[in-house]
Design a protein around this motif. Structure first.
Motif, PDB file in Angstrom:
ATOM      1  N   ASP A  29     -62.912  -2.463  12.566  1.00 31.01           N
ATOM      2  CA  ASP A  29     -62.469  -2.144  11.211  1.00 31.01           C
ATOM      3  C   ASP A  29     -62.940  -3.198  10.217  1.00 31.01           C
ATOM      4  O   ASP A  29     -63.183  -4.347  10.572  1.00 31.01           O
ATOM      5  CB  ASP A  29     -60.930  -2.105  11.180  1.00 31.01           C
ATOM      6  N   PRO A  30     -63.034  -2.783   8.950  1.00 34.20           N
ATOM      7  CA  PRO A  30     -63.323  -3.766   7.919  1.00 34.20           C
ATOM      8  C   PRO A  30     -62.127  -4.716   7.726  1.00 34.20           C
ATOM      9  O   PRO A  30     -60.994  -4.377   8.051  1.00 34.20           O
ATOM     10  CB  PRO A  30     -63.541  -2.912   6.673  1.00 34.20           C
ATOM     11  N   VAL A  31     -62.455  -5.885   7.198  1.00 33.15           N
ATOM     12  CA  VAL A  31     -61.401  -6.858   6.893  1.00 33.15           C
ATOM     13  C   VAL A  31     -60.762  -6.476   5.566  1.00 33.15           C
ATOM     14  O   VAL A  31     -61.454  -6.115   4.611  1.00 33.15           O
ATOM     15  CB  VAL A  31     -61.988  -8.280   6.830  1.00 33.15           C
ATOM     16  N   GLU A  32     -59.448  -6.534   5.535  1.00 31.71           N
ATOM     17  CA  GLU A  32     -58.713  -6.204   4.316  1.00 31.71           C
ATOM     18  C   GLU A  32     -57.682  -7.276   4.024  1.00 31.71           C
ATOM     19  O   GLU A  32     -56.679  -7.389   4.731  1.00 31.71           O
ATOM     20  CB  GLU A  32     -57.989  -4.867   4.488  1.00 31.71           C
ATOM     21  N   THR A  33     -57.942  -8.030   2.978  1.00 33.69           N
ATOM     22  CA  THR A  33     -57.004  -9.103   2.647  1.00 33.69           C
ATOM     23  C   THR A  33     -56.108  -8.688   1.490  1.00 33.69           C
ATOM     24  O   THR A  33     -56.478  -7.877   0.647  1.00 33.69           O
ATOM     25  CB  THR A  33     -57.759 -10.372   2.229  1.00 33.69           C
ATOM     26  N   ILE A  34     -54.933  -9.292   1.484  1.00 33.55           N
ATOM     27  CA  ILE A  34     -54.036  -9.185   0.330  1.00 33.55           C
ATOM     28  C   ILE A  34     -54.155 -10.523  -0.372  1.00 33.55           C
ATOM     29  O   ILE A  34     -53.690 -11.546   0.133  1.00 33.55           O
ATOM     30  CB  ILE A  34     -52.605  -8.891   0.795  1.00 33.55           C
ATOM     31  N   PHE A  35     -54.836 -10.498  -1.504  1.00 37.23           N
ATOM     32  CA  PHE A  35     -55.210 -11.744  -2.168  1.00 37.23           C
ATOM     33  C   PHE A  35     -54.359 -11.931  -3.425  1.00 37.23           C
ATOM     34  O   PHE A  35     -54.363 -11.086  -4.325  1.00 37.23           O
ATOM     35  CB  PHE A  35     -56.702 -11.684  -2.541  1.00 37.23           C
ATOM     36  N   THR A  36     -53.630 -13.031  -3.494  1.00 36.56           N
ATOM     37  CA  THR A  36     -52.714 -13.284  -4.617  1.00 36.56           C
ATOM     38  C   THR A  36     -53.037 -14.630  -5.254  1.00 36.56           C
ATOM     39  O   THR A  36     -52.710 -15.684  -4.701  1.00 36.56           O
ATOM     40  CB  THR A  36     -51.247 -13.303  -4.128  1.00 36.56           C
ATOM     41  N   PRO A  37     -53.672 -14.617  -6.426  1.00 34.62           N
ATOM     42  CA  PRO A  37     -53.972 -15.890  -7.086  1.00 34.62           C
ATOM     43  C   PRO A  37     -52.816 -16.378  -7.954  1.00 34.62           C
ATOM     44  O   PRO A  37     -52.056 -15.563  -8.503  1.00 34.62           O
ATOM     45  CB  PRO A  37     -55.178 -15.530  -7.962  1.00 34.62           C
ATOM     46  N   HIS A  38     -52.684 -17.676  -8.059  1.00 41.57           N
ATOM     47  CA  HIS A  38     -51.672 -18.317  -8.906  1.00 41.57           C
ATOM     48  C   HIS A  38     -52.353 -19.402  -9.736  1.00 41.57           C
ATOM     49  O   HIS A  38     -53.357 -19.980  -9.310  1.00 41.57           O
ATOM     50  CB  HIS A  38     -50.581 -18.981  -8.058  1.00 41.57           C
ATOM     51  N   LEU A  39     -51.751 -19.714 -10.861  1.00 36.24           N
ATOM     52  CA  LEU A  39     -52.300 -20.732 -11.760  1.00 36.24           C
ATOM     53  C   LEU A  39     -51.468 -22.010 -11.672  1.00 36.24           C
ATOM     54  O   LEU A  39     -50.259 -21.991 -11.894  1.00 36.24           O
ATOM     55  CB  LEU A  39     -52.291 -20.205 -13.200  1.00 36.24           C
ATOM     56  N   VAL A  40     -52.127 -23.126 -11.341  1.00 40.36           N
ATOM     57  CA  VAL A  40     -51.461 -24.421 -11.198  1.00 40.36           C
ATOM     58  C   VAL A  40     -51.760 -25.278 -12.425  1.00 40.36           C
ATOM     59  O   VAL A  40     -52.909 -25.326 -12.860  1.00 40.36           O
ATOM     60  CB  VAL A  40     -51.978 -25.163  -9.938  1.00 40.36           C
ATOM     61  N   PRO A  41     -50.764 -25.954 -12.979  1.00 41.08           N
ATOM     62  CA  PRO A  41     -51.033 -26.789 -14.147  1.00 41.08           C
ATOM     63  C   PRO A  41     -51.793 -28.074 -13.798  1.00 41.08           C
ATOM     64  O   PRO A  41     -51.230 -29.169 -13.796  1.00 41.08           O
ATOM     65  CB  PRO A  41     -49.629 -27.076 -14.711  1.00 41.08           C
ATOM     66  N   MET A  42     -53.049 -27.912 -13.502  1.00 38.22           N
ATOM     67  CA  MET A  42     -53.947 -29.042 -13.231  1.00 38.22           C
ATOM     68  C   MET A  42     -55.358 -28.571 -13.559  1.00 38.22           C
ATOM     69  O   MET A  42     -55.596 -27.373 -13.726  1.00 38.22           O
ATOM     70  CB  MET A  42     -53.828 -29.502 -11.778  1.00 38.22           C
ATOM     71  N   ASP A  43     -56.275 -29.499 -13.685  1.00 39.78           N
ATOM     72  CA  ASP A  43     -57.638 -29.147 -14.076  1.00 39.78           C
ATOM     73  C   ASP A  43     -58.404 -28.439 -12.960  1.00 39.78           C
ATOM     74  O   ASP A  43     -59.024 -27.408 -13.164  1.00 39.78           O
ATOM     75  CB  ASP A  43     -58.425 -30.415 -14.437  1.00 39.78           C
ATOM     76  N   ARG A  44     -58.416 -29.072 -11.796  1.00 43.04           N
ATOM     77  CA  ARG A  44     -59.335 -28.695 -10.744  1.00 43.04           C
ATOM     78  C   ARG A  44     -58.615 -28.491  -9.429  1.00 43.04           C
ATOM     79  O   ARG A  44     -57.599 -29.124  -9.187  1.00 43.04           O
ATOM     80  CB  ARG A  44     -60.306 -29.862 -10.474  1.00 43.04           C
ATOM     81  N   GLY A  45     -59.251 -27.692  -8.587  1.00 49.59           N
ATOM     82  CA  GLY A  45     -58.738 -27.562  -7.244  1.00 49.59           C
ATOM     83  C   GLY A  45     -58.217 -26.181  -6.951  1.00 49.59           C
ATOM     84  O   GLY A  45     -57.598 -25.525  -7.789  1.00 49.59           O
ATOM     85  N   ILE A  46     -58.534 -25.725  -5.747  1.00 51.74           N
ATOM     86  CA  ILE A  46     -57.966 -24.485  -5.220  1.00 51.74           C
ATOM     87  C   ILE A  46     -57.398 -24.800  -3.853  1.00 51.74           C
ATOM     88  O   ILE A  46     -58.025 -25.509  -3.060  1.00 51.74           O
ATOM     89  CB  ILE A  46     -59.058 -23.395  -5.068  1.00 51.74           C
TER      90      ILE A  46
END
Lengths: 342, 342, 342, 342
Positions: free
Chosen positions: A231-248
């Motif tokens: 089967d294909p890969v299926e992700t549940i992707f949830t982005p959030h915003l952090v109060p900082m300049d850089r970095g994931i």
């Protein structure tokens, strides 16, 4: 200087472009020979980016494929999506190799692109020939490419976090949760209400739940990693915003197909990335700050109540954008992969 | 509710307006009976300010002096400058008392206004009748006023810091240095490049050096405090942007006319502000955070190498804007000055 | 003042205590009659918390159950765990009702407490009689309680996010993922390397993965919500540290037992919390800042690729600590639940 | 590697040391051959600084002058004051050249040191022979030095801001105001209440008013710049804490001896620093972020109401500490001043 390869930065005003300048100014095999901007008055690069004062003496020009082809062998495009697919064909026709930092060549299927980006794709040939520029997974294909689709920042983080598990077929392919958190520079340099300091400072929230455009990119690449079987890969992707300049940081939750052992998984990751100098498989919980201003992606794995957790982080402007672009450039030029990136 | 006075918030979408709502919702003698916004679709107040959900059930309407006069005895104007001086006359003609949070009625001299704000003043009568709403200095004039010019946030901080020294004629009136630092909410809610999170986060700089519009306001009020005798007060006002939401700290340097003694100065300040419940003369160095979300202004004094240093801070959105507006409203209504402000 | 109930704040120096002071100073039915601190020199409350200057004139004293019983009918304990269970019995023996903000009375089973906190529990009777102070779920039991176990901040967020789904038996009880993010004040006021500004500013990371002590609390309460039927609830709880002062957001992922419809779920939440004034079921994605400095918990629900996502946020120091404590106090005193909390 | 000079980092655990590692790892003429730490368990350098993982493979050892002399020609000391003056003599006796980042050798007069630092100075010879390591002012003396006193971060900023005015005798020497603002990393890596995230985040305050130890350093160096003629320089130095990691901005106010013209002053500064590659005299108001992670000091000048304002900024950990140390090292080694610093 005569032995340096000429590189043009197309779309010079944003954050990813600034990082490209910063990194390439220390590259022994590259000369930045042109920069373009849609701004009217032909600004100097260091007027756009005052941090580069005394570092670069270059004036931006309007985009002109002939002029770029006359000055540069490579073009690094830091344009918005749709602008890139207009600029790529004329550059390639003139023999300029392209590393595109936009989303325009990441999705192999033009229909998927149209569905998620709301525009028809206008460069079928480019789409067909583009190589997805994540060296850790596709290193052999990069040296010979003439068009690189530089990965999305969330995508790199998520894919590097999951690739070993998918490649080894250790987890269920649907229901994978990628809970991702990013600093604000990921949203670009154009002022918007949601990136206004008093709005996002001292604040934390999710955004684009179920609708973020890096979702099909992650799924497509991981499905390729799976080797086309099953089967294909299926992700549940949830982005959030952090109060900082850089970095994931991505916190990934996956359901193992058989009982997972933490120690074995860390060894798997170490082995999988053994020849990738910019992935650091660590035993502690990684923190974005340790990878900030570097081209490293730090990853660890945990098993909690039977689930596999992967925690991966990187600097969205470096390993997530400009740094990996230079990593790709190094591979295309035959330089050591780390050149200018340590 | 029947005994509550009706208050309209004119210009409901910004940060100062949000603070007015927040404070007035806890005021036992006030009902918010109208709110206006230039936005097209008549938004609910809690759509503009989601933090107020469940607190207020009110829909914004376009500005209409008749409608406001039909609903409210007082209008608190949180409009941009020039917009205020268009709205004030029709409101006053209909008997509505006005507290104006913009700069339009702060400068007594229309020419000075024109010089600093770049627009001719169009309401000479209002300018003539307006009372500068800094209760600590002009408390007796406020209850009878029909138009209050609410002070600028930097102005309040600077004036409260210097008033005792000027009133007692203890310092030279020219060459006073006010080195001021403000959080970003002072710049308003409209997105701009300089307030884009990745630009002002992890950054510190001065701005508007020698040109900030609070300069003539500070000079005018302190000259009035000097009682019209001697030279006008002339400050050198330098604002800086601090990567935080709220708070202003002014570090003031003044040349004493005779040898200054720290302890005596602190006693002078205590005495000067003895009947002002919102000025806290402290012996420690004040920190903005201790006054955040309060209506207090914290002040201390030091003598260093013969110079007098005054350090004063307050919350620019509360004591520097919405809080002092309510303090003025309380005085006008005959309520205790602290009502809804503790 | 004569009709006010006397309240003692035990453990006055931390952030939760400061919030208790701030809130209770505006409570019309309460007088703060005592404060205790282990600090040697009997500091004034406003020396511990300079923001409270001019608001409170009270000196801390060492903890003494007799003295507290002589002054107060209620004690709000903001002590570290283990310190609380030493202080609670002597207070209760003297007829003082207790709201305990520590973890000591949250876990019904002494063995679970010992397993997670590393100390034997020494107050079996208190443990037996304590009521878990989450009014939204246990409101009827609170008025008659003499000992309230105030919930953990992460616990409140997670439980409020999941309770409707569990109560209605809509989701699988194991494998529930709670990916939670908290501001730094949740770590308390004592300086530690991980809370040193240059370490946690511009940084984001997970911590305590699989080991956070709010895990058994969440599981226990949600299992109780399930009504004792079927399997216990088992969450995978992952806390992260956000570079901000206040606020928790939990992103919850649950597997529905049958196909979930987003709109129906939001209606379910609205109905479930219809009589809870401090839960705001919203349709937008909630942001911590909108609940900061309030006692609200904001919640929404999404369905993504068949999974149910719940996003819930609150202010960890208010709804997550001091605010809910006052909410409990209001219920115990027969005041409206919102008193002093709007 | 054989042609590289061996360098030891003494005191490897702090922020300045981390920056030294980061910079020197890219230095073509230097090998880091030793690192010392007082920590018991001989930590790896990348355990102290996880950002350096994969970059350095070195274990800290306890300080031992013999061992260091056996491995290194240069020692860069990132120790607390008083610890440095204990370590310097044994190193120098063994022929190791020293760049000391502490305050121990900055003040030429042992009595002034004792007055401000509260300890008698124990290395008179070192004090006598040390060269103040600010290349922009003392470049000719640095190559031949065997002991460099690396300047304080506030000191560098303030001195570079004022040196042209003092050297040209353009301003009054007393009453010079230096209103300085620094990020939190300037306070070091040891946790303290004032650097606890929830204390200094969203906060701004002055500290150490009239008592900061960089005051005598600034005065001493500027008096030397004045050439020994006339009165000593006396600054009023006021430091403030900014909620950010890195960066210092000094806003300097000076009284000109004769009418000052802004344009002429900027030209003077350009001329004065023409041969200093790391001072950028700019026409805009400098922002700390543009110099962050660089070795540049950005300066501009304004004239406001007859006063001269100088605004200068730099990265306290780079140009204010580790960067200038490497700049000094380059001069001592005969490398171009910019080596490893661009």
């Amino acid at each position: 200087m005569s032995s340096r390869v000429g590189v043009a930065i197309v779309g010079a005003s944003g954050y990813a472009a600034r990082e490209l300048f910063r990194i390439l100014l220390n590259h022994p095999g590259v000369a930045i020979t042109a920069a373009t901007s849609r701004q009217d008055e032909a600004p100097r690069v260091d007027a756009l980016h005052p941090s580069l004062a005394r570092r670069i003496d270059l004036v931006c020009e309007p985009f002109d494929a002939d002029r770029i082809a006359g000055k540069a062998d490579f073009a690094l495009l830091a344009l918005p999506h749709t602008a890139s697919m207009a600029a790529v064909p004329p550059l390639r026709e003139r023999g300029v190799k392209v590393i595109d930092l936009s989303a325009d060549y990441r999705l192999a299927d033009a229909q998927v692109y149209a569905d998620w980006y709301g525009h028809a794709h206008t460069d079928a040939r480019g789409l067909d020939e583009a190589v997805y520029g994540l060296p850790e997974l596709f290193r052999p294909r990069i040296p010979g490419a003439s068009l690189i689709a530089n990965p999305g920042c969330y995508s790199s983080t998520s894919i590097l976090a999951l690739a070993p598990l998918i490649a080894e077929d250790l987890i269920e392919r649907s229901g994978i949760i990628v809970d991702a958190k990013s600093g604000v520079s990921g949203g670009g340099r154009a002022p918007k209400p949601s990136f206004h300091f008093p709005e996002c400072n001292e604040n934390f929230s999710a955004y684009g739940v179920g609708r973020h455009r890096h979702t099909p990119e992650i799924d497509q690449v991981l499905t390729a990693v799976a080797g086309g079987k099953g089967d294909p890969v299926e992700t549940i992707f949830t982005p959030h915003l952090v109060p900082m300049d850089r970095g994931i940081l991505a916190t990934v939750y996956a359901q193992p197909k058989r009982t997972a052992v933490e120690h074995d998984l860390i060894e798997l990751y170490r082995s999988f990335y053994a020849s990738s100098p910019f992935v650091r498989v660590v035993s502690h919980l990684p923190a974005t700050k340790d990878s900030s201003f570097t081209n490293f992606c730090d990853i660890t794995v945990r098993v909690v109540r039977g689930k596999i957790l992967v925690l991966a982080c990187l600097d969205n402007l470096v390993k997530g954008a400009a740094g990996v672009a230079v990593q790709n450039l190094n591979l295309m030029l035959g330089h050591p992969e780390e050149t200018a990136l340590l």
